[in-house]
Design a protein around this motif. Sequence first.
Motif, PDB file in Angstrom:
ATOM      1  N   THR A 136     -61.680 -28.519  63.460  1.00 42.66           N
ATOM      2  CA  THR A 136     -62.129 -27.333  64.190  1.00 42.66           C
ATOM      3  C   THR A 136     -61.063 -26.262  64.039  1.00 42.66           C
ATOM      4  N   VAL A 137     -61.477 -25.050  63.767  1.00 40.32           N
ATOM      5  CA  VAL A 137     -60.553 -23.924  63.661  1.00 40.32           C
ATOM      6  C   VAL A 137     -60.441 -23.245  65.025  1.00 40.32           C
ATOM      7  N   HIS A 138     -59.207 -22.951  65.422  1.00 37.86           N
ATOM      8  CA  HIS A 138     -58.943 -22.223  66.665  1.00 37.86           C
ATOM      9  C   HIS A 138     -58.118 -20.993  66.315  1.00 37.86           C
ATOM     10  N   SER A 139     -58.552 -19.834  66.797  1.00 35.79           N
ATOM     11  CA  SER A 139     -57.806 -18.593  66.545  1.00 35.79           C
ATOM     12  C   SER A 139     -57.329 -18.002  67.855  1.00 35.79           C
ATOM     13  N   TYR A 140     -56.255 -17.258  67.783  1.00 37.94           N
ATOM     14  CA  TYR A 140     -55.723 -16.539  68.937  1.00 37.94           C
ATOM     15  C   TYR A 140     -55.028 -15.294  68.424  1.00 37.94           C
ATOM     16  N   ASP A 141     -54.792 -14.343  69.327  1.00 32.92           N
ATOM     17  CA  ASP A 141     -54.118 -13.106  68.947  1.00 32.92           C
ATOM     18  C   ASP A 141     -52.624 -13.367  68.852  1.00 32.92           C
ATOM     19  N   HIS A 142     -52.090 -13.281  67.651  1.00 33.95           N
ATOM     20  CA  HIS A 142     -50.662 -13.520  67.409  1.00 33.95           C
ATOM     21  C   HIS A 142     -49.849 -12.339  67.912  1.00 33.95           C
ATOM     22  N   ASP A 143     -48.787 -12.637  68.658  1.00 35.09           N
ATOM     23  CA  ASP A 143     -47.871 -11.616  69.158  1.00 35.09           C
ATOM     24  C   ASP A 143     -46.589 -11.680  68.327  1.00 35.09           C
ATOM     25  N   PRO A 144     -46.342 -10.707  67.458  1.00 36.95           N
ATOM     26  CA  PRO A 144     -45.150 -10.741  66.599  1.00 36.95           C
ATOM     27  C   PRO A 144     -43.839 -10.762  67.384  1.00 36.95           C
ATOM     28  N   ALA A 145     -43.872 -10.362  68.657  1.00 40.08           N
ATOM     29  CA  ALA A 145     -42.653 -10.340  69.463  1.00 40.08           C
ATOM     30  C   ALA A 145     -42.345 -11.692  70.105  1.00 40.08           C
ATOM     31  N   HIS A 146     -43.283 -12.637  70.044  1.00 38.42           N
ATOM     32  CA  HIS A 146     -43.045 -13.939  70.675  1.00 38.42           C
ATOM     33  C   HIS A 146     -41.923 -14.664  69.925  1.00 38.42           C
ATOM     34  N   PRO A 147     -40.969 -15.274  70.653  1.00 37.53           N
ATOM     35  CA  PRO A 147     -39.820 -15.905  69.991  1.00 37.53           C
ATOM     36  C   PRO A 147     -40.122 -17.210  69.254  1.00 37.53           C
ATOM     37  N   SER A 148     -41.251 -17.860  69.524  1.00 40.68           N
ATOM     38  CA  SER A 148     -41.562 -19.139  68.875  1.00 40.68           C
ATOM     39  C   SER A 148     -43.033 -19.183  68.478  1.00 40.68           C
ATOM     40  N   TYR A 149     -43.295 -19.337  67.186  1.00 42.95           N
ATOM     41  CA  TYR A 149     -44.678 -19.396  66.709  1.00 42.95           C
ATOM     42  C   TYR A 149     -45.432 -20.566  67.339  1.00 42.95           C
ATOM     43  N   GLY A 150     -44.802 -21.741  67.363  1.00 45.47           N
ATOM     44  CA  GLY A 150     -45.465 -22.931  67.883  1.00 45.47           C
ATOM     45  C   GLY A 150     -45.734 -22.856  69.368  1.00 45.47           C
ATOM     46  N   GLU A 151     -44.734 -22.436  70.139  1.00 44.83           N
ATOM     47  CA  GLU A 151     -44.929 -22.310  71.587  1.00 44.83           C
ATOM     48  C   GLU A 151     -45.991 -21.259  71.885  1.00 44.83           C
ATOM     49  N   GLU A 152     -45.995 -20.183  71.107  1.00 47.22           N
ATOM     50  CA  GLU A 152     -47.012 -19.151  71.293  1.00 47.22           C
ATOM     51  C   GLU A 152     -48.401 -19.742  71.087  1.00 47.22           C
ATOM     52  N   ALA A 153     -48.560 -20.556  70.038  1.00 52.52           N
ATOM     53  CA  ALA A 153     -49.861 -21.166  69.754  1.00 52.52           C
ATOM     54  C   ALA A 153     -50.298 -22.056  70.914  1.00 52.52           C
ATOM     55  N   ALA A 154     -49.404 -22.896  71.411  1.00 51.49           N
ATOM     56  CA  ALA A 154     -49.739 -23.790  72.522  1.00 51.49           C
ATOM     57  C   ALA A 154     -50.141 -22.995  73.756  1.00 51.49           C
ATOM     58  N   GLU A 155     -49.361 -21.974  74.092  1.00 49.30           N
ATOM     59  CA  GLU A 155     -49.650 -21.140  75.263  1.00 49.30           C
ATOM     60  C   GLU A 155     -50.978 -20.412  75.103  1.00 49.30           C
ATOM     61  N   ALA A 156     -51.179 -19.784  73.952  1.00 47.29           N
ATOM     62  CA  ALA A 156     -52.378 -18.978  73.726  1.00 47.29           C
ATOM     63  C   ALA A 156     -53.651 -19.817  73.752  1.00 47.29           C
ATOM     64  N   MET A 157     -53.548 -21.071  73.309  1.00 43.38           N
ATOM     65  CA  MET A 157     -54.727 -21.938  73.256  1.00 43.38           C
ATOM     66  C   MET A 157     -54.851 -22.826  74.492  1.00 43.38           C
ATOM     67  N   GLY A 158     -53.842 -22.775  75.388  1.00 46.25           N
ATOM     68  CA  GLY A 158     -53.889 -23.589  76.593  1.00 46.25           C
ATOM     69  C   GLY A 158     -53.826 -25.081  76.310  1.00 46.25           C
ATOM     70  N   VAL A 159     -53.011 -25.452  75.318  1.00 36.71           N
ATOM     71  CA  VAL A 159     -52.897 -26.852  74.895  1.00 36.71           C
ATOM     72  C   VAL A 159     -51.455 -27.312  75.111  1.00 36.71           C
ATOM     73  N   SER A 160     -51.283 -28.580  75.462  1.00 36.09           N
ATOM     74  CA  SER A 160     -49.949 -29.136  75.640  1.00 36.09           C
ATOM     75  C   SER A 160     -49.140 -28.985  74.351  1.00 36.09           C
ATOM     76  N   PRO A 161     -47.878 -28.542  74.448  1.00 37.10           N
ATOM     77  CA  PRO A 161     -47.037 -28.405  73.255  1.00 37.10           C
ATOM     78  C   PRO A 161     -46.808 -29.738  72.525  1.00 37.10           C
ATOM     79  N   ASP A 162     -47.120 -30.853  73.179  1.00 35.05           N
ATOM     80  CA  ASP A 162     -47.006 -32.164  72.525  1.00 35.05           C
ATOM     81  C   ASP A 162     -48.129 -32.385  71.511  1.00 35.05           C
ATOM     82  N   ARG A 163     -49.233 -31.622  71.641  1.00 33.32           N
ATOM     83  CA  ARG A 163     -50.379 -31.762  70.728  1.00 33.32           C
ATOM     84  C   ARG A 163     -50.406 -30.703  69.646  1.00 33.32           C
ATOM     85  N   VAL A 164     -49.543 -29.693  69.751  1.00 28.56           N
ATOM     86  CA  VAL A 164     -49.462 -28.649  68.733  1.00 28.56           C
ATOM     87  C   VAL A 164     -48.239 -28.967  67.881  1.00 28.56           C
ATOM     88  N   PHE A 165     -48.447 -29.108  66.583  1.00 25.90           N
ATOM     89  CA  PHE A 165     -47.378 -29.513  65.682  1.00 25.90           C
ATOM     90  C   PHE A 165     -46.989 -28.363  64.760  1.00 25.90           C
TER      91      PHE A 165
END
Length: 172
Positions: free
Chosen positions: A27-56
């Motif tokens: 499944t593809v999940h998209s979110y609005d990327h914020d270039p100012a966010h300090p961490s790409y991975g943490e941003e993805a987890a936060e934006a998608m509302g998913v535990s950072p343990d499941r985002v690799f």
Amino acid sequence: MAKKAKKQQAGGTPATVALTAAGADFTVHSYDHDPAHPSYGEEAAEAMGVSPDRVFKTLVADVDGSLTVAVVPVSGSLDLKALAAAVGGKRATMADPALAERTTGYVRGGISPLGQRKKLPTVLDDSARSHETIRVSAGRRGMEVELAPATLAALTGATMAPVGRTSSPSGV
């Protein structure tokens, strides 16, 4: 969760094209990327509302002169010694970002373990086994694919090994 292979329309990435060609469930999940966010991975987890343990996150390292891909949870970091050991090497360092981009065909923050320009040895942190599905970059900032860890391992030829380190809450 119902998993279906998504057919890619215009705007697909090499990762989603590879998944579709393999007939994989994802499944593809998209979110609005914020270039100012300090961490790409943490941003993805936060934006998608998913535990950072499941985002690799997908990291490229140099193990004894050979580029190697490590896929580890965004909630932790890469254990370079463990990565070297997992591929039979002695020493690992993070790869030069420009070399990683040229070799994989993706930009930093959007490097996917799938559909890379040059297939590299890949190690998936064994913590992935504890999840029915995980999310990894789909090959573009702001775009992730969700799939079973076994599917990711099969399509990338990944070895599963304990190469991730969990971050302690105190930062120590």
